[in-house]
Design an enzyme around this catalytic site. Structure first.
Site, PDB file in Angstrom:
ATOM      1  CD  GLU A 116     -82.883  29.606 -15.084  1.00 22.50           C
ATOM      2  OE1 GLU A 116     -82.163  29.197 -14.173  1.00 22.50           O
ATOM      3  OE2 GLU A 116     -83.951  29.045 -15.378  1.00 22.50           O
ATOM      4  CG  ASP A 161     -84.683  30.879 -10.778  1.00 18.03           C
ATOM      5  OD1 ASP A 161     -85.891  30.780 -11.038  1.00 18.03           O
ATOM      6  OD2 ASP A 161     -83.807  30.270 -11.424  1.00 18.03           O
ATOM      7  CG  HIS A 173     -88.762  22.527 -14.062  1.00 15.87           C
ATOM      8  ND1 HIS A 173     -87.509  22.216 -14.522  1.00 15.87           N
ATOM      9  CD2 HIS A 173     -88.659  23.789 -13.561  1.00 15.87           C
ATOM     10  CE1 HIS A 173     -86.680  23.242 -14.303  1.00 15.87           C
ATOM     11  NE2 HIS A 173     -87.360  24.192 -13.707  1.00 15.87           N
ATOM     12  CG  ASP A 208     -88.502  27.730 -11.906  1.00 19.85           C
ATOM     13  OD1 ASP A 208     -87.971  28.794 -12.260  1.00 19.85           O
ATOM     14  OD2 ASP A 208     -87.974  26.618 -12.091  1.00 19.85           O
ATOM     15  CG  HIS A 234     -85.588  32.621 -15.265  1.00 22.09           C
ATOM     16  ND1 HIS A 234     -86.565  31.841 -15.852  1.00 22.09           N
ATOM     17  CD2 HIS A 234     -85.262  31.982 -14.124  1.00 22.09           C
ATOM     18  CE1 HIS A 234     -86.792  30.773 -15.095  1.00 22.09           C
ATOM     19  NE2 HIS A 234     -86.022  30.838 -14.030  1.00 22.09           N
TER      20      HIS A 234
END
Ligand SMILES: *[C@@H]1O[C@H](CO)[C@@H](O)[C@H](O)[C@H]1NC(C)=O
Ligand SMILES: *[C@@H]1O[C@H](CO)[C@@H](O)[C@H](O)[C@H]1NC(C)=O
Ligand SMILES: *[C@@H]1O[C@H](CO)[C@@H](O)[C@H](O)[C@H]1NC(C)=O
Ligand SMILES: *[C@@H]1O[C@H](CO)[C@@H](O)[C@H](O)[C@H]1NC(C)=O
Length: 703
Positions: free
Chosen positions: A394, A423, A508, A357, A347
């Site tokens: 995603e 990923d 994140h 990420d 993604h």
């Protein structure tokens, strides 16, 4: 293409290793030869079928420089799905593929995403004083750009709560039981949880069930104490407005108020907290002392679990919006079997800068594109079609990949050889891999060809599987935590997922940046090179091996392992006989496939139509996994069709296979003994029939 030729320096870049120099010279010799005879050598040559030559060329064209430069560009700005900046990233990826001369496609969907509007949190004391608590990542040692989305939980409802705080550990059922024993009732409180095994959605669901008004969730960690872990709290997978079908412009779409849509969102608001903010609140709690079992693993100082005495005032406002998302595909047509596909997927969308990420994986994908187009220049034509897939959205629930799988279900199910997912390519040290078992052997073989990035003379295999023991080192793909989920759980496509490192501290947060990657994750980018090598080589093998490199004996071994696990668990209370019989059938079908392969190796024994016979065997190998799918799917969750791998409804279940059986076990506790056993027995039969279907497909004969 032209641009490609004019920039050879970016194709073969500085490899400081002696082998690199040698390969460089060899490649230049080839280039000379080829440009003499075939100026633009897309013409198939006698060498175009020498797959191992192209695999060598692929490996020797590795470069840490190109990967690092792709990553630097991809992470220049945040690119949250559905935003203006995300479309710049989309264009970059698309143009990269186009500039290499690859056929490209963008596939758009309309889906429901969610963004924050306002959030505030303060603590209020009995003397009337109060303390504002920060909900942004500003003010730390690192600069956070203003384009970074503020911390939030996607799909959290808007709402306010003004109540005492309670610390609930990980928010597991057993944690509520422990609180209950201490006389603490979270009903009417704001709960604070640390992240453990439960998904965000599951923590909130349990809190909601226990009467909490709001949830504040933090991830423990030492470094980056002011990072907030964004994430989705939606349950299920794919666009919530088009569950089970593709959300296309002008297509069928549920209303936001539809109960099918609403049941996927929590009803109480929630928010991520940084460790720093969480500890400020935990310091204000008194009341019942923290249970010893919690204290053993707690990294923060917590005096009491509460409730209170501090009262929190929490408000979150978000908006849900229908936006356009874009998948980008690059296609390399197969020569002999253009209608058989090998898919590589990653993604592109990120919560913030996405250096780990997911764009460490995107950089790897772009480098594979560069190296495959180099192979094409040297006369390579894959036997089967290869598609490089760059998914969108995603982070909100595998939306881009799920919509595409839903839209293309029949073609994917019957024609895709394998889906290879990456990923976060690199989160830190140590190689990890998950696979459906028929691909285990291929994965092990390929890691023997790739150099270990963290040692001098070892292969990746030496440092990974050989040290850990071949078995058990490969994980299974039951989780719904990356884009392989729709391919495995919905379409029954043999799949692999690979990555370096796990549990990185900036997950994140706004600190998942290029800088973090160069300081901690992979300073010289050799782990990126290793993942790219494994990923690209897996696809080359799957695209060019004349008989697919699948081994169903690994499936049989794995299923036998599950069977003996269940046998210990049930100790005779239910019959595993149906399972035993079906696994035996799969074993004999696997042996028949082997025998057919041996016959095909010796052409005379195989007789005429050798290519068609190979194709027939390949069809058996690729369709067998579809046997594990069941039209009715998992009980109560019909979207999930795979009966061997999938998420159990109860994410505290310790069964990571046979999700239907896992559910029956969890639910049986609320039934009479007899009913419970019957429910489990029924699910065992369903799994046994699925394994039998796989055996029939692998055998390729009607009963
Ligand atoms: C195929 O390529 C390999 C590796 O480059 C080489 O050793 C071999 O001689 C080649 N075989 C043919 C038939 O060209
Ligand atoms: C907690 O309090 C609520 C509201 O007062 C009550 O309905 C619930 O039964 C209590 N839970 C327990 C486990 O005592
Ligand atoms: C709680 O926060 C909201 C939103 O920031 C604010 O409007 C409200 O006045 C606050 N309540 C108290 C008691 O401070
Ligand atoms: C690539 O690797 C070489 C040798 O390990 C190293 O000197 C160089 O700095 C690396 N390049 C990047 C961009 O990290």
């Amino acid at each position: 293409m032209f641009q490609f030729l004019s920039k050879p320096a970016t194709i073969f870049t500085a490899k400081s290793r002696p082998l690199g120099t040698f390969v460089f010279i060899v490649i230049l010799c080839f280039l000379g030869l080829y440009t003499l005879h075939f100026p633009l050598s897309f013409v198939p040559t006698s060498n175009s079928r020498n797959a191992s030559r192209f695999q060598h060329l692929f490996l020797s064209s590795a470069s840490n420089f190109t990967i690092s430069s792709y990553l630097r560009i991809l992470t220049q700005h945040p690119h949250l799905a559905g935003t203006k900046l995300a479309s710049d990233t989309t264009r970059y990826v698309l143009n990269h593929f186009k500039d290499l001369g690859l056929e490209t496609r963008t596939v758009n969907y309309k889906t429901l995403l969610s963004y924050p509007v306002y959030a505030s949190l303060s603590a209020h004391f009995s003397d009337g004083s109060f303390l504002d608590l920060p909900l942004t990542e500003m003010g730390g040692s690192e600069q956070v750009g203003q384009d970074v989305v503020p911390p939030y939980h996607a799909y959290s409802p808007s709402g306010s709560a003004h109540a005492k705080a309670v610390f609930i550990n990980y928010g597991l059922e057993e944690d509520y039981l422990a609180l209950g024993l201490l006389g603490v009732n979270v009903s009417g409180c704001i709960v604070i949880a640390r992240k453990g095994v439960l998904t965000r959605g599951a923590v909130i669901q349990r809190a909601e069930g226990n009467g909490a008004l709001a949830v504040l969730l933090y991830a423990e960690g030492e470094r980056f104490r002011n990072g907030f872990e964004r994430g989705t709290v939606m349950t299920g997978i794919g666009d919530p407005l088009s569950p089970g079908w593709a959300g296309v412009d002008g297509g069928d779409s549920l209303e936001l108020e539809d109960s099918e849509v609403l049941k996927r969102f929590p009803k109480i608001p929630s928010m991520p907290l940084s460790v720093e903010t969480a500890e400020t609140i935990l310091d204000l709690l008194a009341g019942v002392p923290v249970p010893q079992e919690w204290r053993d693993t707690l990294r923060s100082r917590v005096k009491g679990v509460g409730p209170g005495p501090a009262v929190l005032n929490f408000t979150y406002q978000g908006e849900k919006k229908v936006v356009t998302i874009q998948n980008v595909l690059a296609i390399i047509r197969g020569m002999e079997e253009p209608d058989r596909y090998v898919l590589l997927g990653n993604h592109r969308d990120a919560w913030t800068y996405g250096a780990v990420d997911p764009n460490s994986g995107t950089a790897a994908l772009l480098d594979i594109a560069r190296r495959y187009s180099l192979l094409l220049r040297f006369g390579w034509n894959p036997q089967r079609t290869i598609i490089l897939c760059s998914w969108d959205a995603e982070e909100f629930g595998m939306i881009g990949s799920t919509e595409w799988v839903e839209q293309n279900l029949v073609n994917l199910g019957s024609k895709v050889v394998a889906y290879l997912n990456v990923d976060c390519a690199v989160q830190g040290p140590g190689f990890f891999a998950g696979a459906t078992p028929q691909l285990d052997n291929l994965l092990l073989e390929v890691t023997k060809k790739v150099k270990d990035p963290d040692s001098e003379d070892a292969t990746l295999y030496d440092k990974w599987a050989a040290t850990a023991g071949n078995s058990n080192v490969i994980e299974r793909l039951s989780g719904v935590n990356s884009d392989f989920a729709p391919f495995v759980h919905r379409a029954g496509i043999p799949s692999i997922d690979i990555y370096y490192g796990r549990d990185f501290p900036v997950y994140h947060t706004a600190f998942d940046s290029y800088k973090w990657m160069t300081e901690y994750g992979d300073p010289l980018f050799w782990r990126h090179v290793a993942v790219t090598g494994v990923w690209g080589l897996l696809a080359l093998r799957l695209a060019d091996d004349s008989v697919l490199p699948f081994n169903y004996h690994s499936c049989v071994d794995q299923l036998q392992g599950y069977e003996s696990f269940l046998s210990n668990l049930f100790s005779g209370t239910v019959s595993l006989h149906p399972l035993t019989t079906s696994i035996r059938e799969l074993a004999s079908a696997a042996k028949e496939a082997d025998d057919e392969l041996k016959k095909l190796r010796f052409h005379e024994a195989a007789g005429d139509f050798i290519e068609l016979k190979k194709r027939a065997l390949n069809d058996r190998l690729l369709l067998a996994e579809k046997g594990f799918l069941d039209a009715d799917g998992l009980p109560g969750r019909p979207w999930f069709k795979h009966l061997v791998y999938g998420p159990p409804a109860d994410c505290e279940s310790n069964l990571v296979f046979f999700p239907g059986i896992a559910d029956a076990i969890s639910q049986s506790t609320a039934m009479s003994k007899k009913e419970g056993r019957a429910a489990i027995q029924h699910e065992i039969w369903r799994v046994a029939r699925a394994i039998q279907r796989a055996a029939y497909a692998l055998r390729g004969e009607l009963t």
